[in-house]
Design a protein around this motif. Structure first.
Motif, short mmCIF file in Angstrom:
data_model
loop_
_atom_site.label_atom_id
_atom_site.label_comp_id
_atom_site.label_asym_id
_atom_site.label_seq_id
_atom_site.Cartn_x
_atom_site.Cartn_y
_atom_site.Cartn_z
N MET A 166 -7.10 12.70 -7.40
CA MET A 166 -8.43 12.39 -7.91
C MET A 166 -8.51 10.99 -8.47
O MET A 166 -9.53 10.61 -9.00
N SER A 167 -7.49 10.28 -8.41
CA SER A 167 -7.45 8.88 -8.84
C SER A 167 -8.04 8.65 -10.22
O SER A 167 -8.88 7.78 -10.42
N GLY A 168 -7.64 9.46 -11.19
CA GLY A 168 -8.06 9.23 -12.57
C GLY A 168 -9.39 9.82 -12.93
O GLY A 168 -9.82 9.69 -14.07
N GLU A 169 -10.07 10.44 -12.01
CA GLU A 169 -11.37 11.04 -12.31
C GLU A 169 -11.18 12.39 -12.99
O GLU A 169 -10.21 13.10 -12.74
N TRP A 170 -12.14 12.75 -13.85
CA TRP A 170 -12.11 14.07 -14.46
C TRP A 170 -12.51 15.11 -13.42
O TRP A 170 -13.37 14.85 -12.60
N PRO A 171 -11.90 16.29 -13.46
CA PRO A 171 -12.29 17.34 -12.51
C PRO A 171 -13.70 17.82 -12.80
O PRO A 171 -14.14 17.83 -13.96
N SER A 172 -14.40 18.22 -11.77
CA SER A 172 -15.75 18.73 -11.93
C SER A 172 -15.71 20.11 -12.57
O SER A 172 -14.66 20.76 -12.64
N HIS A 173 -16.85 20.56 -13.04
CA HIS A 173 -16.95 21.90 -13.62
C HIS A 173 -16.51 22.96 -12.62
O HIS A 173 -15.78 23.89 -12.97
N LYS A 174 -16.91 22.80 -11.37
CA LYS A 174 -16.52 23.77 -10.33
C LYS A 174 -15.01 23.78 -10.13
O LYS A 174 -14.42 24.83 -9.92
N GLN A 175 -14.39 22.62 -10.19
CA GLN A 175 -12.94 22.55 -10.01
C GLN A 175 -12.21 23.22 -11.17
O GLN A 175 -11.22 23.91 -10.95
N VAL A 176 -12.73 23.04 -12.39
CA VAL A 176 -12.12 23.68 -13.55
C VAL A 176 -12.25 25.19 -13.45
O VAL A 176 -11.28 25.92 -13.68
N GLU A 177 -13.45 25.66 -13.10
CA GLU A 177 -13.67 27.10 -12.96
C GLU A 177 -12.80 27.68 -11.85
O GLU A 177 -12.22 28.76 -12.01
N ALA A 178 -12.71 26.99 -10.75
CA ALA A 178 -11.89 27.46 -9.62
C ALA A 178 -10.43 27.56 -10.04
O ALA A 178 -9.73 28.51 -9.68
N SER A 179 -9.98 26.60 -10.82
CA SER A 179 -8.60 26.62 -11.29
C SER A 179 -8.33 27.82 -12.19
O SER A 179 -7.29 28.48 -12.08
N LYS A 180 -9.28 28.13 -13.06
CA LYS A 180 -9.13 29.28 -13.96
C LYS A 180 -9.08 30.58 -13.16
O LYS A 180 -8.24 31.45 -13.42
N VAL A 181 -9.99 30.72 -12.20
CA VAL A 181 -10.03 31.93 -11.38
C VAL A 181 -8.75 32.06 -10.55
O VAL A 181 -8.18 33.14 -10.42
N GLN A 182 -8.29 30.94 -10.01
CA GLN A 182 -7.06 30.95 -9.21
C GLN A 182 -5.87 31.33 -10.06
O GLN A 182 -5.01 32.11 -9.63
N SER A 183 -5.80 30.82 -11.26
CA SER A 183 -4.70 31.14 -12.16
C SER A 183 -4.68 32.62 -12.49
O SER A 183 -3.62 33.26 -12.48
#
Length: 47
Positions: free
Chosen positions: A1-18
């Protein structure tokens, strides 16, 4: 992501995946959310 903050969707997807990884449940939902987040990231980050 080259230093960019993850989007809300990416954060939610990560939580669900975990959760799916830990419990073995909801893998289809996790996969779908991850796919949506990846698709949304293309215009935002130019991937």
């Amino acid at each position: 992501m080259s230093g960019e903050w993850p989007s809300h969707k990416q954060v939610e997807a990560s939580k669900v995946q975990s959760l799916a990884d830990r419990t073995g449940q909801g893998k289809q939902k996790a996969s779908q959310k991850q796919s949506e987040a990846d698709t949304a990231a293309v215009p935002k980050h130019g991937l």
